[in-house]
Each structure stands twice: as C-alpha cells, then as structure tokens.
Design a protein around this motif. Structure first.
Motif, PDB file in Angstrom:
ATOM      1  N   ARG A 178      86.923  17.010  92.422  1.00  0.00           N
ATOM      2  CA  ARG A 178      86.042  15.742  93.212  1.00  0.00           C
ATOM      3  C   ARG A 178      84.685  16.487  91.967  1.00  0.00           C
ATOM      4  N   ASP A 202      87.637  22.643  99.371  1.00  0.00           N
ATOM      5  CA  ASP A 202      88.373  22.001  99.143  1.00  0.00           C
ATOM      6  C   ASP A 202      87.205  20.980  98.218  1.00  0.00           C
ATOM      7  N   GLY A 203      87.565  20.261  97.281  1.00  0.00           N
ATOM      8  CA  GLY A 203      86.892  18.674  96.143  1.00  0.00           C
ATOM      9  C   GLY A 203      86.283  20.252  95.137  1.00  0.00           C
ATOM     10  N   ARG A 214     100.349  22.671  89.812  1.00  0.00           N
ATOM     11  CA  ARG A 214      99.061  21.458  89.064  1.00  0.00           C
ATOM     12  C   ARG A 214      99.509  22.478  88.193  1.00  0.00           C
TER      13      ARG A 214
HETATM   14 MG    MG Z   1      91.901  19.194  97.279  1.00  0.00          MG
END
Ligand code: MG
Ligand code: IPE
Ligand code: IPE
Length: 228
Positions: free
Chosen positions: A18, A14-15, A66
C-alpha cells in the motif's frame, strides 16, 4: 512507579504494498523500503532500547499465494539484505536467527542464513529473529510431531514450549502496522499473554520515534496474567 519490562518484542510488518501504491511505485519498492526500516529499527534497538529480542514477520506460510514474481523478488531481497547486514550485525552486537521452514528456500539462501547465524551467534546486544516461511500452526504441529516421534504420548504446555523451533521467551508486546488488526498465523503459542498495539502507519513509514512512543505506552500497561 515501576514500569513493565519489555524483553521480547514481535512485529508484523505490514503495508509495504500500500505504501508503494501511494507513492505511485511498484510493490517491490515498498519491500525495499521496508527492508531499510528493519535495519533502522534493529540498529536503534541494539543501541537504545532495553530489549533482548525482536522477532520480525517477513514471510508467512501463506505468502506463497502471491504472484511468483513478487515471491522471487522477496527471496532475492532477503539474500541481499543478509549479505549486506553482516558488518552491521557485528558492529552493533546483533545476533541473527531465522525461524520458519527454511527447507523450501534455495540452497544459496539457506547457506546465507546459516552463515549469518553462525557468524553472529556470540553477539549479545540484541537478538534479531526473522520469521521466514513461518506459520504459527505449522510450528506447533511440528513440535508436537517431534515429541510423538520421540515416543511421548502425554504432553504438558512446558513440553510443547521447549519443543518449539524458537527456544526463546514468550512475546511481551506485538506491534502490527498498516491498520490491520489480526495475527495472520504469527507466533500463536508465544503470543498467549502478549500486549497488542495496532498502528495505522504503513511499515515503510515506521520510525524509531514511533517505536519509542509505543514502548512508552506499553510500559504504562498493567499486565495481570490472570491475577489481581
Ligand atoms: Mg499485507
Ligand atoms: C508486508 O507488506 C510484507 C510482506 C508480507 C512480505 P505487504 O506486502 O503485505 O503490504 P500490503 O499489505 O499489500 O500493503
Ligand atoms: C502478514 O502480512 C505476513 C507478514 C507480514 C510477513 P500479510 O499482508 O501477508 O497478511 P494478511 O494476508 O493481510 O493477513
């Protein structure tokens, strides 16, 4: 002192988004860098870790929510990744397997997945499982439906374990990157007695060195499985 063996590692990567934002880039750049990190971690483990399987969460049944363009990019990236990985899988003895409902993917992607699974099926250094359009609840539900369709009415936990799409062991250690601390519908059944490790690192910044540190931490843990 004996250390705890690690056979099956699962990772919620995850990430990516970001990370890209931090760099002033679009989200797709984060996914590209994330794919490189899957490659690095897999190759590292095939050569240096005593692990049988790693299962990576790449696309959940919820990720269809998404924007269309991001989903389309992820599908293309996956196809490209599998095509370019085949020589590396063979060089390092990596067996590739996909789990999840692949029927929603394009024919080209389904064929690429099937071809890669078949070409690598006898490799033994490490099994890399990639979870695609995967949901833990969906996996359990379809296993139970399959058993009902066979005429079964009473089930044991072993019956369900064997009917899961993933004919492999329980998870020993789950790592989730990016500081989020949740399962997000991953491997619900197989995580029953897993150890958890939440890292603040965004997936594109994750390194083999950090993985080694997490594995060392895991090896010191005392897993009791309800005993003493
Ligand atoms: Mg995520
Ligand atoms: C994980 O990174 C990759 C996928 C779920 C495909 P994210 O895309 O979830 O990145 P963040 O959470 O938005 O930073
Ligand atoms: C979980 O990450 C799914 C994958 C890593 C493929 P998400 O970023 O989609 O999860 P939530 O929405 O934060 O729970």
């Amino acid at each position: 002192m004996t250390t705890t063996p690690l056979r099956h590692l699962a990772i919620i990567m995850d990430g990516n988004g970001r990370w890209a934002k931090q760099q002033g880039l679009g989200r797709t750049k984060g996914h590209e860098k994330g794919a490189e990190v899957i490659r690095q971690i897999t190759t590292h483990c095939a050569n240096h870790c005593d692990i049988q399987s790693i299962t990576f969460y790449a696309f959940s049944t919820e990720n269809w929510k998404r924007p269309k363009a991001e989903v389309a990019f992820l599908m293309k990236l996956l196809e490209r990744y599998l095509r370019s990985e085949l020589p590396r899988y063979q060089e390092h003895g990596i067996r590739f397997q996909a789990i999840g409902d692949l029927s929603s993917f394009s024919t080209a992607l389904q064929e690429q997945i099937a071809k890669t699974q078949e070409a690598t099926q006898h490799n033994t250094a490490l099994t890399q499982v990639i979870a695609l359009n995967y949901g833990g609840r969906q996996e359990i539900t379809s296993a139970v439906n399959q058993l009902i369709a066979q005429g079964r009415s009473t089930l044991t936990p072993e019956d369900i374990s064997h009917a899961l799409q993933t004919p492999y062991s329980d998870i020993d250690l789950l790592i989730r990157t990016s500081g989020e601390e949740r399962i997000s519908n991953f491997l619900l059944w197989q995580l029953s007695y897993a150890e958890f490790y939440f890292s603040p690192t965004l997936w594109p910044d994750f390194t083999p060195k950090e993985l080694e540190e997490i594995i060392n931490n895991f090896k010191q843990r005392n897993r009791r499985f309800g005993g003493l």
